[in-house]
Design an enzyme around this catalytic site. Structure first.
Site, PDB file in Angstrom:
ATOM      1  N   ASP A  17       0.723  -1.100  -0.036  1.00  0.00           N
ATOM      2  CA  ASP A  17       0.019  -0.061  -0.153  1.00  0.00           C
ATOM      3  C   ASP A  17       0.921   1.370   0.041  1.00  0.00           C
ATOM      4  O   ASP A  17       1.991   0.982   0.401  1.00  0.00           O
ATOM      5  CB  ASP A  17      -0.980  -0.104   1.226  1.00  0.00           C
ATOM      6  CG  ASP A  17      -1.619   1.212   1.562  1.00  0.00           C
ATOM      7  OD1 ASP A  17      -2.454   1.640   0.288  1.00  0.00           O
ATOM      8  OD2 ASP A  17      -1.611   1.883   2.435  1.00  0.00           O
ATOM      9  N   ASP A  19      -0.073   5.152   0.860  1.00  0.00           N
ATOM     10  CA  ASP A  19      -0.524   5.982   1.820  1.00  0.00           C
ATOM     11  C   ASP A  19      -0.538   5.511   3.385  1.00  0.00           C
ATOM     12  O   ASP A  19      -1.136   4.489   3.631  1.00  0.00           O
ATOM     13  CB  ASP A  19      -1.849   6.669   1.629  1.00  0.00           C
ATOM     14  CG  ASP A  19      -1.841   7.494   0.450  1.00  0.00           C
ATOM     15  OD1 ASP A  19      -1.114   8.508   0.179  1.00  0.00           O
ATOM     16  OD2 ASP A  19      -2.521   7.196  -0.648  1.00  0.00           O
ATOM     17  N   ASP A 173      -1.520  -0.724   5.926  1.00  0.00           N
ATOM     18  CA  ASP A 173      -1.710  -0.051   7.314  1.00  0.00           C
ATOM     19  C   ASP A 173      -3.430   0.333   7.506  1.00  0.00           C
ATOM     20  O   ASP A 173      -3.591   0.986   8.465  1.00  0.00           O
ATOM     21  CB  ASP A 173      -0.945   1.369   7.397  1.00  0.00           C
ATOM     22  CG  ASP A 173      -1.744   2.449   6.583  1.00  0.00           C
ATOM     23  OD1 ASP A 173      -1.985   3.546   7.075  1.00  0.00           O
ATOM     24  OD2 ASP A 173      -1.881   1.900   5.207  1.00  0.00           O
TER      25      ASP A 173
END
Length: 198
Positions: A17, A19, A173
């Site tokens: 991922d 961001d 996250d």
């Protein structure tokens, strides 16, 4: 190489991922949303922003309309938010934990980025943290019909890398991304657990 995370021997491909996983963009995205909130006369709680981490801007706009009884135009608001983000984008920093892994495995394992963001912002983030020439296989919200938590983003990442799903390791996250990866039988590392100890 980072000592906190070891890549299992059977893993043949890495998916990141962006961001909040590779680039510390989340505070900047939140500040951009704060600006939009001020312009539209509402407050966007920070906890709610992080609860919706990984969702596309258009979806967040729709959720805000629903949550606060607003009638913001989806496309206009999304474009304004992305513009506000770009004005703040020089604040974006690398997250060493994962960036070091990407650099260490460059040329050793196929790598890709699977993000709920749009192409030009993702490209800006990867350039800002020095990974634009390392992670060149990128799947954004514009490349899928069903964004996270649907697994389509990671399905495309794996297919583009030519790696079986069960041999992919995903760094995430956000809960939506973790759900998407697990649905495919991919291994997942929740970087939040490691960042808290770094």
């Amino acid at each position: 190489m980072n000592k906190e995370i070891k890549i299992p021997a059977h893993i043949e491909g890495l998916i990141f991922d962006v961001d909040g996983t590779l680039a510390d963009t989340m505070p900047t995205h939140y500040l951009a949303w704060v600006k939009i909130a001020e312009q539209n006369g509402f407050e966007f709680p920070e906890a709610l922003f992080y609860e919706w981490a990984g969702k596309p801007t258009t979806e967040v706009t729709a959720l805000l309309n629903e949550r606060f009884g607003l009638s913001m135009d989806i496309e206009t608001t999304s474009a304004a938010k992305e513009e506000a983000y770009l004005e703040l984008a020089d604040q974006v920093a690398a997250i060493p934990l994962t960036v070091d892994i990407a650099k260490a495995y460059h040329g050793k394992l196929p790598m890709s980025a699977g993000t709920g963001n749009i192409k030009h912002l993702t490209a800006h983030s990867l350039k800002a943290i020095g990974l634009e020439d390392i992670i060149t296989t990128i799947v954004t919200v514009e490349d899928v019909n069903h964004p996270k938590p649907d697994p389509e983003t990671f399905t495309k990442c794996a297919d583009l890398m030519g790696v079986p799903y069960e041999k992919c390791l995903v760094f995430e996250d956000g809960e939506h991304g973790i759900t998407a990866a697990k649905a495919l039988g991919m291994e997942v590392i929740d970087v939040r657990e490691h960042l808290e100890t770094v």
